[in-house]
Design an enzyme around this catalytic site. Structure first.
Site, short mmCIF file in Angstrom:
data_model
loop_
_atom_site.label_atom_id
_atom_site.label_comp_id
_atom_site.label_asym_id
_atom_site.label_seq_id
_atom_site.Cartn_x
_atom_site.Cartn_y
_atom_site.Cartn_z
N ASN A 9 -5.95 -80.16 -132.54
CA ASN A 9 -5.10 -81.35 -132.47
C ASN A 9 -3.67 -80.86 -132.61
OD1 ASN A 9 -3.65 -83.67 -132.85
ND2 ASN A 9 -4.59 -84.22 -134.81
N LYS A 11 -0.96 -82.46 -132.40
CA LYS A 11 -0.01 -83.43 -132.94
C LYS A 11 1.24 -83.46 -132.05
CE LYS A 11 -2.26 -82.78 -137.31
NZ LYS A 11 -2.23 -82.77 -138.76
N HIS A 95 -6.97 -91.16 -136.51
CA HIS A 95 -6.48 -90.04 -137.31
C HIS A 95 -5.70 -90.59 -138.51
CE1 HIS A 95 -4.23 -86.53 -138.55
NE2 HIS A 95 -5.16 -85.82 -137.95
N GLU A 97 -3.01 -89.77 -139.81
CA GLU A 97 -1.56 -89.95 -139.59
C GLU A 97 -1.30 -91.25 -138.86
OE1 GLU A 97 -0.93 -86.12 -137.80
OE2 GLU A 97 -1.29 -85.18 -139.74
N GLU A 167 -11.75 -85.82 -142.36
CA GLU A 167 -10.49 -85.15 -142.70
C GLU A 167 -9.95 -85.75 -143.99
OE1 GLU A 167 -8.56 -83.33 -138.93
OE2 GLU A 167 -7.87 -85.38 -139.10
N GLY A 173 -2.52 -80.50 -143.56
CA GLY A 173 -1.19 -79.90 -143.52
C GLY A 173 -0.66 -79.49 -144.89
N SER A 213 -6.41 -78.24 -142.97
CA SER A 213 -6.05 -76.86 -143.30
C SER A 213 -7.13 -75.85 -142.94
CB SER A 213 -5.66 -76.74 -144.78
OG SER A 213 -4.53 -77.55 -145.05
P1 13P Z 1 -4.01 -79.15 -140.35
O1 13P Z 1 -5.09 -78.24 -139.81
O2 13P Z 1 -2.64 -78.78 -139.91
O3 13P Z 1 -4.15 -79.36 -141.83
O4 13P Z 1 -4.27 -80.59 -139.67
C1 13P Z 1 -5.54 -81.13 -139.73
C2 13P Z 1 -5.60 -82.31 -138.83
O5 13P Z 1 -5.01 -83.33 -139.12
C3 13P Z 1 -6.35 -82.20 -137.58
O6 13P Z 1 -6.49 -83.43 -136.96
#
Ligand code: 13P
Length: 251
Positions: A9, A11, A95, A97, A167, A173, A213
């Site tokens: 992903n 982002k 997601h 976010e 997640e 992150g 992560s």
């Molecule tokens: P990270 O791997 O950067 O922690 O992000 C995870 C994520 O949100 C994948 O959708």
């Protein structure tokens, strides 16, 4: 029994030039990988060019979100049909976010889910608890309700391609990964909820991904868990070599 799926992903990262450079490098690195499904989810604007770059290879491309109407006066939105028509095969839905910054709810997750299935995009429905949820002992309640409400009305006949991504919000992150045991515990719980909704066969075949992560140095122990069938990788999927390492997990 379940073919692993490892998805990147991206982002809101990369320029068009960087997407092209990544594709050239990445595709040549992973062409021999057959036992894991490989998916890249770039920002919408690169879905088409990345799908073209991956054509003829086993690398698949997906979107990070999808709107629920086919077309109409919805300024700024992108439909599942549009995404399908430019080469997307998967869509990430709900997601954290999006839940956190864009008012995504289980109800809108549900609408996006049906739109994706109708357009023949494989949905990856994301669920996860916050640190506060976890510390107050509500992890299972939150995950269970996100799944039941997000998948409401879905029949067993439509559930067979569905992918769930767990997640934990506190691990995204932050460099804090759930331990493999913590992740396994929630994945097993998710499979129990799915069994209750759709029966044992669908639950046994459903891929449940872990995200938060994920890196080259923790993927092996995560993938060694019985109910972890792949990963949804953020930061570490932006670099071809580090994503390749994750795809070559041992476990
Ligand atoms: P990270 O791997 O950067 O922690 O992000 C995870 C994520 O949100 C994948 O959708």
């Amino acid at each position: 029994m379940r073919k692993p799926l490892i998805a990147g992903n991206w982002k809101m990262f990369k320029s068009l030039d960087q997407v092209g450079t990544f594709a050239d490098d990445f595709i040549s690195r992973v062409l021999d990988i057959e036992n894991t499904d490989i998916l890249l989810c770039p920002p919408y604007v690169y879905v088409q060019s990345l799908a073209q770059a991956c054509e003829g290879t086993q690398v698949m491309v997906g979107a990070q979100n999808v709107f629920w109407e086919d077309e109409g006066a919805y300024t700024g939105e992108i439909s599942a049909l549009m995404l399908k028509s430019i080469g997307a095969e998967y869509s990430i839905i709900g997601h954290s976010e999006r839940r956190q910054f864009f008012h995504e709810t289980d109800e809108t997750v549900n609408k996006r889910l049906f739109a994706s299935i109708k357009a023949d995009l494989v949905p990856i429905v994301c669920v996860g608890e916050t640190l506060n949820d976890r510390e107050s002992g509500k992890t299972f309640d939150i995950i269970g309700s996100q799944i039941r409400q997000g998948l409401e009305g879905l029949g067993s006949d439509m559930a067979d391609t569905l992918v769930i991504a767990y997640e934990p919000v506190w691990a995204i992150g932050t460099g804090k990964t759930a331990t493999p045991q913590m992740a396994q515990e929630v994945h097993a719980y998710i499979r129990t909820v799915i069994t209750g909704l759709f029966g044992k066969e669908i639950a046994q075949n459903m891929r449940i991904l872990y995200g938060g992560s994920v890196k080259g140095d923790n993927i092996d122990s995560l993938m060694a868990q019985d109910d972890i069938d792949g990963a949804l990788v953020g930061g570490a999927s932006l670099d071809a070599a580090s994503f390749e390492r994750i795809l070559r997990f041992k476990g």
